[in-house]
Design a protein around this motif. Structure first.
Motif, PDB file in Angstrom:
ATOM      1  N   GLY A   1       0.820  -1.207   0.000  1.00 16.94           N
ATOM      2  CA  GLY A   1       0.000   0.000   0.000  1.00 16.94           C
ATOM      3  C   GLY A   1       0.852   1.255   0.000  1.00 16.94           C
ATOM      4  N   TYR A   2       1.929   1.211   0.750  1.00 15.55           N
ATOM      5  CA  TYR A   2       2.828   2.376   0.803  1.00 15.55           C
ATOM      6  C   TYR A   2       3.464   2.638  -0.566  1.00 15.55           C
ATOM      7  N   LEU A   3       3.920   1.576  -1.244  1.00 19.85           N
ATOM      8  CA  LEU A   3       4.582   1.765  -2.541  1.00 19.85           C
ATOM      9  C   LEU A   3       3.598   2.168  -3.630  1.00 19.85           C
ATOM     10  N   GLY A   4       2.365   1.654  -3.556  1.00 20.79           N
ATOM     11  CA  GLY A   4       1.386   1.959  -4.607  1.00 20.79           C
ATOM     12  C   GLY A   4       1.838   1.381  -5.943  1.00 20.79           C
ATOM     13  N   SER A   5       1.692   2.130  -7.002  1.00 19.81           N
ATOM     14  CA  SER A   5       2.112   1.716  -8.360  1.00 19.81           C
ATOM     15  C   SER A   5       1.637   0.324  -8.738  1.00 19.81           C
TER      16      SER A   5
ATOM     17  N   ILE B   1       1.493  -2.278  -7.031  1.00 22.07           N
ATOM     18  CA  ILE B   1       2.216  -3.365  -6.358  1.00 22.07           C
ATOM     19  C   ILE B   1       1.324  -3.988  -5.295  1.00 22.07           C
ATOM     20  N   THR B   2       1.313  -5.322  -5.253  1.00 19.58           N
ATOM     21  CA  THR B   2       0.479  -6.006  -4.275  1.00 19.58           C
ATOM     22  C   THR B   2       1.351  -6.857  -3.346  1.00 19.58           C
ATOM     23  N   ARG B   3       0.686  -7.419  -2.334  1.00 17.33           N
ATOM     24  CA  ARG B   3       1.376  -8.251  -1.348  1.00 17.33           C
ATOM     25  C   ARG B   3       2.303  -9.284  -1.984  1.00 17.33           C
ATOM     26  N   GLU B   4       1.869  -9.906  -3.065  1.00 16.44           N
ATOM     27  CA  GLU B   4       2.653 -10.970  -3.711  1.00 16.44           C
ATOM     28  C   GLU B   4       4.003 -10.472  -4.236  1.00 16.44           C
ATOM     29  N   ASN B   5       4.063  -9.174  -4.525  1.00 16.30           N
ATOM     30  CA  ASN B   5       5.312  -8.602  -5.064  1.00 16.30           C
ATOM     31  C   ASN B   5       6.324  -8.249  -3.976  1.00 16.30           C
ATOM     32  N   ILE B   6       5.892  -8.360  -2.713  1.00 12.18           N
ATOM     33  CA  ILE B   6       6.708  -7.817  -1.620  1.00 12.18           C
ATOM     34  C   ILE B   6       7.393  -8.927  -0.835  1.00 12.18           C
ATOM     35  N   TRP B   7       8.642  -8.658  -0.454  1.00 15.07           N
ATOM     36  CA  TRP B   7       9.368  -9.506   0.490  1.00 15.07           C
ATOM     37  C   TRP B   7      10.053  -8.577   1.467  1.00 15.07           C
ATOM     38  N   ALA B   8      10.278  -9.021   2.698  1.00 14.34           N
ATOM     39  CA  ALA B   8      10.924  -8.150   3.680  1.00 14.34           C
ATOM     40  C   ALA B   8      11.825  -8.959   4.594  1.00 14.34           C
ATOM     41  N   ALA B   9      12.729  -8.261   5.266  1.00 19.03           N
ATOM     42  CA  ALA B   9      13.630  -8.905   6.227  1.00 19.03           C
ATOM     43  C   ALA B   9      14.128  -7.842   7.208  1.00 19.03           C
ATOM     44  N   ASN B  10      15.022  -8.266   8.080  1.00 20.33           N
ATOM     45  CA  ASN B  10      15.521  -7.376   9.132  1.00 20.33           C
ATOM     46  C   ASN B  10      16.554  -6.403   8.554  1.00 20.33           C
ATOM     47  N   GLY B  11      16.072  -5.418   7.842  1.00 18.91           N
ATOM     48  CA  GLY B  11      16.945  -4.468   7.151  1.00 18.91           C
ATOM     49  C   GLY B  11      17.144  -4.913   5.718  1.00 18.91           C
TER      50      GLY B  11
END
Ligand SMILES: *Cc1c(COP(=O)(O)O)cnc(C)c1O
Length: 364
Positions: free
Chosen positions: A75-79, A81-91
């Motif tokens: 949601g923050y990135l918009g454009s 982009i959905t949950r499936e496009n996102i990955w995250a980690a500790n930094g």
């Protein structure tokens, strides 16, 4: 006590130096490009409430897929982009490490363009990926032709770009990214840690993701978002990239507390990012004032400035430290880097630079 060389450490780690930005107890810290503005108290309260609730269930493992957080980041990135496009980690450092674990490793190589973020080559070493150093054009830029020439010459498995580049502040054109992508069968990573400090009306590499399944854009909450201590970095890419990283991540790598804190912060992104314009104004002030003092500065699209004309960088670094100001000596001849801070911090830095005396400047 034994020394490192007494231990049966991996041969390829022998003699290497760890990441080592000094963490000194100095009043004015402008050395690691943090956002020097504390987060607003109302937002802090919300984050604490979210963490307080999460702590009640830390007897259970956290959501391994950090679904709520991924929704918030998308949601923050918009454009589109959905949950499936996102990955995250500790930094984003951990994100980059996971990328190299999955796509690099022994027998593989990553091409980068120094001077660039020192962690890129350090993470390459840690994952056993060969680091190949390309060369930039004049003014630290990388033209499409230069990127393609280095890819054709070195045939890397991955290409790391940094845009805007740390430590030079230099932006990278979308044409160069597209040309590099088309010239390789490997993974192309654009580290956009400082994207929020670039001109806000211009597209970033996020706009190139559609139809390019080997392109990864990495971001972080550490800089613009004033969240360096919480450790949250992320990427946007084709969903298959996240599937690759699921093979190498440690299970439950994002704690319930991290997920709660980051999600709560993202719900206040406007307040969290409120200082970005102020920081850009201080950066522009540094860009304008340093040359008047005899220190030419490189154009910057980030929250820091690389400047030259310094006769002895380490002596100037030490002189500022004596005045309780720490900046960064990256070993680039005649150059130093400073982070744009608050108005007061920036003023203190500029006054200290003005007070250095002519011996500090080249040719004086
Ligand atoms: C600061 C920085 C990061 C951020 O790293 P985190 O692990 O997210 O704190 C990533 N890339 C670059 C180029 C940086 O300068």
């Amino acid at each position: 006590m034994a020394s490192l060389s007494d231990l049966p450490i991996r041969d390829d780690l022998r003699g290497l130096k760890p990441y080592g930005a000094p963490q000194e107890h100095v009043r004015i810290r402008l050395n690691v490009n943090e956002n020097t503005h504390p987060i607003p108290e109302a937002v802090a309260t919300d984050i604490v409430m979210a963490v307080a609730e999460a702590v009640l269930s830390v007897n259970r493992y956290p959501d391994r897929e950090f679904t709520v957080l991924r929704d918030s980041l998308a949601g923050y990135l918009g454009s589109g982009i959905t949950r499936e496009n996102i990955w995250a980690a500790n930094g984003s450092n951990e994100v980059l490490q996971q990328i190299l674990q999955a796509f690099g490793g022994p027998g593989r190589s990553v091409l980068g363009f120094p001077p660039t973020y020192s962690m890129h080559s350090i993470i390459a070493a840690g994952t056993g990926t060969a680091w190949v150093a390309g060369e930039r054009d004049e003014n630290f830029e990388i033209s499409p032709e230069t990127a393609v020439a280095w890819i054709e010459k070195t045939r890397p498995d991955l290409v790391f770009f940094c845009s805007p580049n740390n430590p030079t502040g230099t932006p990278l054109s979308l044409e160069t990214i597209v040309a590099a992508y088309d010239a390789t069968d490997g993974i192309v990573v654009v580290d956009e840690a400082y994207a929020e400090f670039a001109p806000s009306d211009l597209p970033t590499a996020l706009s190139l993701l559609e139809g390019r399944e080997r392109l990864i854009v990495s971001r972080t909450m550490s800089k613009a978002f004033a969240f360096a201590g919480a450790r949250l970095g992320y990427l946007a890419a084709d969903p298959a990239i996240a599937d690759a990283l699921r093979l190498v991540r440690l299970p439950y790598h994002l704690s319930a507390l991290t997920q709660a804190a980051a999600t709560a912060a993202l719900a206040h992104s406007a307040e969290m990012l409120a200082m970005v314009d102020d920081i850009k104004a201080q950066r522009d002030r540094i860009l304008e004032e340093l040359p008047k003092l005899g220190f030419p500065a490189w154009p910057s699209w980030s929250n820091f400035v690389l400047f030259g004309g310094v006769a002895e960088p380490h002596a100037v670094f030490e002189a500022l430290l004596e005045q309780d100001i720490i900046i960064r000596d990256l070993g680039i001849p005649n150059h130093l880097r400073v982070t744009a801070g608050t108005v007061a911090e920036t003023t203190a830095f500029l006054e200290a630079m003005a007070g250095l005396g002519p011996m500090a400047r080249i040719g004086a």
